[in-house]
Design an enzyme around this catalytic site. Structure first.
Site, PDB file in Angstrom:
ATOM      1  N   VAL A   1       0.774  -1.158  -0.021  1.00 45.23           N
ATOM      2  CA  VAL A   1       0.025   0.165  -0.046  1.00 45.23           C
ATOM      3  C   VAL A   1       0.993   1.199   0.075  1.00 45.23           C
ATOM      4  O   VAL A   1       0.630   2.345  -0.656  1.00 45.23           O
ATOM      5  CB  VAL A   1      -0.952   0.068   1.222  1.00 45.23           C
ATOM      6  CG1 VAL A   1      -1.941   1.218   1.169  1.00 45.23           C
ATOM      7  CG2 VAL A   1      -1.713  -1.165   1.234  1.00 45.23           C
TER       8      VAL A   1
ATOM      9  N   GLU B   1      -9.993   5.395   6.107  1.00 45.09           N
ATOM     10  CA  GLU B   1     -10.865   4.970   4.869  1.00 45.09           C
ATOM     11  C   GLU B   1     -10.461   3.483   4.005  1.00 45.09           C
ATOM     12  O   GLU B   1     -11.152   2.618   3.958  1.00 45.09           O
ATOM     13  CB  GLU B   1     -10.877   5.864   3.571  1.00 45.09           C
ATOM     14  CG  GLU B   1     -11.543   5.518   2.599  1.00 45.09           C
ATOM     15  CD  GLU B   1     -13.261   5.521   3.050  1.00 45.09           C
ATOM     16  OE1 GLU B   1     -13.756   4.349   3.227  1.00 45.09           O
ATOM     17  OE2 GLU B   1     -13.642   6.499   3.079  1.00 45.09           O
TER      18      GLU B   1
ATOM     19  N   VAL C   1     -11.303  -0.627   5.555  1.00 48.91           N
ATOM     20  CA  VAL C   1     -12.526  -1.203   5.097  1.00 48.91           C
ATOM     21  C   VAL C   1     -12.613  -1.276   3.618  1.00 48.91           C
ATOM     22  O   VAL C   1     -12.701  -0.171   3.130  1.00 48.91           O
ATOM     23  CB  VAL C   1     -13.526  -1.040   5.860  1.00 48.91           C
ATOM     24  CG1 VAL C   1     -14.884  -1.988   5.465  1.00 48.91           C
ATOM     25  CG2 VAL C   1     -13.500  -1.108   7.190  1.00 48.91           C
TER      26      VAL C   1
ATOM     27  N   GLY D   1     -10.849  -1.592   0.908  1.00 49.04           N
ATOM     28  CA  GLY D   1      -9.736  -0.929   0.130  1.00 49.04           C
ATOM     29  C   GLY D   1     -10.357   0.370  -0.553  1.00 49.04           C
ATOM     30  O   GLY D   1     -10.157   1.378   0.179  1.00 49.04           O
TER      31      GLY D   1
ATOM     32  N   ILE E   1     -12.713   1.602  -2.077  1.00 45.85           N
ATOM     33  CA  ILE E   1     -14.456   1.895  -1.801  1.00 45.85           C
ATOM     34  C   ILE E   1     -14.584   2.979  -0.731  1.00 45.85           C
ATOM     35  O   ILE E   1     -14.371   2.763   0.540  1.00 45.85           O
ATOM     36  CB  ILE E   1     -15.274   0.452  -1.461  1.00 45.85           C
ATOM     37  CG1 ILE E   1     -15.092  -0.563  -2.417  1.00 45.85           C
ATOM     38  CG2 ILE E   1     -16.787   0.888  -1.445  1.00 45.85           C
ATOM     39  CD1 ILE E   1     -15.784  -1.655  -2.434  1.00 45.85           C
TER      40      ILE E   1
ATOM     41  N   GLY F   1      -2.571 -13.716  -7.031  1.00 43.44           N
ATOM     42  CA  GLY F   1      -2.388 -12.561  -5.840  1.00 43.44           C
ATOM     43  C   GLY F   1      -3.295 -12.202  -5.290  1.00 43.44           C
ATOM     44  O   GLY F   1      -3.519 -11.131  -4.575  1.00 43.44           O
TER      45      GLY F   1
ATOM     46  N   GLU G   1      -3.625 -14.480   0.383  1.00 44.77           N
ATOM     47  CA  GLU G   1      -2.278 -14.522   0.958  1.00 44.77           C
ATOM     48  C   GLU G   1      -1.571 -15.969   1.112  1.00 44.77           C
ATOM     49  O   GLU G   1      -2.578 -17.071   0.900  1.00 44.77           O
ATOM     50  CB  GLU G   1      -2.584 -14.285   2.230  1.00 44.77           C
ATOM     51  CG  GLU G   1      -3.126 -12.623   2.471  1.00 44.77           C
ATOM     52  CD  GLU G   1      -2.635 -11.444   3.016  1.00 44.77           C
ATOM     53  OE1 GLU G   1      -1.408 -11.766   3.517  1.00 44.77           O
ATOM     54  OE2 GLU G   1      -3.274 -10.411   3.072  1.00 44.77           O
TER      55      GLU G   1
ATOM     56  N   ASP H   1     -11.079 -11.912   9.063  1.00 44.68           N
ATOM     57  CA  ASP H   1     -10.860 -10.420   8.343  1.00 44.68           C
ATOM     58  C   ASP H   1     -12.104  -9.702   8.212  1.00 44.68           C
ATOM     59  O   ASP H   1     -12.249  -8.507   8.407  1.00 44.68           O
ATOM     60  CB  ASP H   1     -10.365 -10.837   6.831  1.00 44.68           C
ATOM     61  CG  ASP H   1     -10.001  -9.590   6.307  1.00 44.68           C
ATOM     62  OD1 ASP H   1      -9.132  -8.950   6.321  1.00 44.68           O
ATOM     63  OD2 ASP H   1     -10.954  -9.323   5.277  1.00 44.68           O
TER      64      ASP H   1
ATOM     65  N   LYS I   1     -13.492  -6.026   9.862  1.00 44.42           N
ATOM     66  CA  LYS I   1     -13.965  -4.758   8.961  1.00 44.42           C
ATOM     67  C   LYS I   1     -15.338  -4.443   9.407  1.00 44.42           C
ATOM     68  O   LYS I   1     -15.832  -3.206   9.457  1.00 44.42           O
ATOM     69  CB  LYS I   1     -13.912  -5.151   7.667  1.00 44.42           C
ATOM     70  CG  LYS I   1     -12.590  -5.317   7.047  1.00 44.42           C
ATOM     71  CD  LYS I   1     -12.399  -6.085   5.625  1.00 44.42           C
ATOM     72  CE  LYS I   1     -10.997  -6.121   5.206  1.00 44.42           C
ATOM     73  NZ  LYS I   1     -10.949  -7.079   3.921  1.00 44.42           N
TER      74      LYS I   1
HETATM   75  N1  HSE Z   1      -7.311 -10.032   2.520  1.00 43.27           N
HETATM   76  C1  HSE Z   1      -8.327  -9.085   2.531  1.00 43.27           C
HETATM   77  C2  HSE Z   1      -9.251  -9.504   1.127  1.00 43.27           C
HETATM   78  C3  HSE Z   1      -7.625  -7.687   1.991  1.00 43.27           C
HETATM   79  O1  HSE Z   1      -8.979 -10.769   0.949  1.00 43.27           O
HETATM   80  O2  HSE Z   1     -10.022  -8.866   1.016  1.00 43.27           O
HETATM   81  C4  HSE Z   1      -7.094  -7.117   3.095  1.00 43.27           C
HETATM   82  O3  HSE Z   1      -8.031  -6.998   3.926  1.00 43.27           O
END
Ligand code: HSE
Length: 429
Positions: free
Chosen positions: A14, A129, A132, A134, A136, A187, A190, A201, A205
């Protein structure tokens, strides 16, 4: 106006996206702000690694204090990720009177309230911002464009990894492991995708969205979450035949004076806008009491989309500095919900049973559902003549406790071999 000086903490995916956009769109940004945004220092673990890059070597440092205590720096952009030392750096920056922009989901989900209060105390701004969805603009939509609303519900596809996997399983009949391997090779996942796959995750968020929309800091560890590891291509196929896509949904909604929060795989009707959100894309479906339904859609991760959100925050903070607007960073608890406002709530459900194919079995099962107050919307039997067949039920809105009582009774019926799947069903709109 004098230029705005930024200290950047972290130069990974980022951070490099942020720097690239700042360079590429420098003119646009200067025209918007009437001044330049200049990165003075970048914190990295090993400055020697950056000797041969286009960025002058002297910008890199391994000493956080060189940035956090520099009186010339106005804004700290934290893009290290993880909880520590990122959280301590943010605190120190705020205490030193610096504005902070971060994309750190874990820190904001766990320590948001404390950090927002610290920002208010030190009369500086904090923005997040990029934490959550990316690229958006969901946080600024909630805090600005939709601020005149009582938010009733937010339903999101906020994990790109799982959405990519479910999309590929649906369109190509890939198994879960194959789809995951493909996501990793492209990609979109992860190397260790556990937190994404298990729904954790998305729960982090969702905690941030809940804080912003409802003013309640919920511990993300208390949000019930279920991931997509148990979803088979067969389940996706059954759902499709019934007119649904399976999506990992993160939901927060007001319900009987409580907040109902969960992350769960759910059946989304084809006609619902969230059903069309595919691959690595994210979307947020928001219902406000004045605006009605709004949906935001875009790339939920990645160097440039998240870099765009971070730089957008920086631009807003520059405008705040420039206009000397005093501001409040904390979110008022608008509805006085109980702090631990998590209920199991009610929903429509998709139930797949595996049963022996014998006359009268369906009748016994529907009677058991009826006796426990569960109303059925549809019943489908797939396959015929085998010893064991799937029977699929879609219920009307039902209380989870009542459903569990019904399923206990159903499981005891001699011909019922297994309750193979229980998924939520999203309303049509
Ligand atoms: N690994 C997350 C996803 C992105 O797959 O949306 C980073 O929070």
């Amino acid at each position: 106006m004098k230029n705005i000086i930024v200290g950047l903490l972290g130069f990974g995916n980022v951070g490099t996206g942020f720097a690239a956009i700042l360079e590429e769109n420098r003119k646009i940004i200067e025209n918007t702000l009437g001044c330049s945004v200049i990165v003075k220092k970048i914190l990295v673990r090993d400055p020697g690694k950056y000797r041969d890059t286009v960025i002058p070597e002297e910008l890199f440092t391994a000493d956080a204090d060189e940035i956090l205590t520099d009186p010339e720096i106005h804004i700290i952009v934290e893009l290290i990720g993880g909880i520590q030392p990122a959280c301590d750096y943010i605190k120190k920056a705020l205490e030193n009177g610096k504005h902070v922009v971060t994309a750190n989901k874990a820190v904001i989900a766990l320590y948001g309230k404390e950090l927002f209060e610290l920002a208010d105390k030190n009369r500086v701004s904090i923005r997040f911002e990029g934490s959550v969805g990316g690229g958006i603009p969901i946080i600024s939509s909630l805090t600005k464009s939709l601020a005149a609303n009582e938010i009733e519900e937010i339903v999101g596809i906020i994990n790109g990894t799982t959405n990519y996997i479910l999309t590929r399983m649906d369109e190509s009949g890939l198994g879960f492991q194959e789809a995951l391997a493909e996501a990793q090779s492209k990609g979109f996942a992860e190397a260790d995708p556990t937190s994404d796959i298990e729904g954790e995750d998305a729960a982090y968020k969702l905690a941030i969205l809940t804080h912003v929309a409802f003013g309640v800091q919920v511990n993300p560890k208390e949000i019930p979450y279920t991931g997509i590891g148990q979803i088979s291509e067969k389940e996706i196929d059954f759902a499709r035949q019934l007119g649904y896509k399976i999506k990992l949904l993160a939901t927060v909604r007001r319900h009987d004076g409580c907040l109902d929060l969960h992350v769960h795989p759910a059946l989304v009707p084809f006609e619902h806008p969230l059903a069309a959100v595919s691959y690595e894309y994210n979307a947020l479906y928001i219902r406000g009491n004045a605006v009605g339904e709004v949906m935001l859609y875009g790339k939920g991760a990645g160097s440039l989309p998240t870099g765009s959100a971070v730089l957008g925050d920086v631009i807003e903070v520059v405008q705040i500095i420039k206009n000397k607007i005093g501001e409040k960073n904390t979110f008022a608890d608008k509805y006085q919900f109980k702090p631990k406002a998590i209920s199991s709530g009610s929903s429509a459900y998709y139930i797949r049973l595996q049963v022996k194919d014998r006359p009268g079995v369906l009748g016994k099962i529907t009677t058991a559902f009826g006796r426990n107050g569960i109303s059925l919307e549809s019943v489908v039997q797939r396959g015929r003549g085998g010893l064991s067949v799937p029977l699929i039920f879609v219920t009307h809105e039902a209380d989870r406790e009542m459903l569990d009582a019904a399923l206990k009774e159903v499981s005891a019926i001699e011909s019922v071999e297994e309750v193979a799947s229980i998924l939520l069903v999203q309303n049509k709109s």
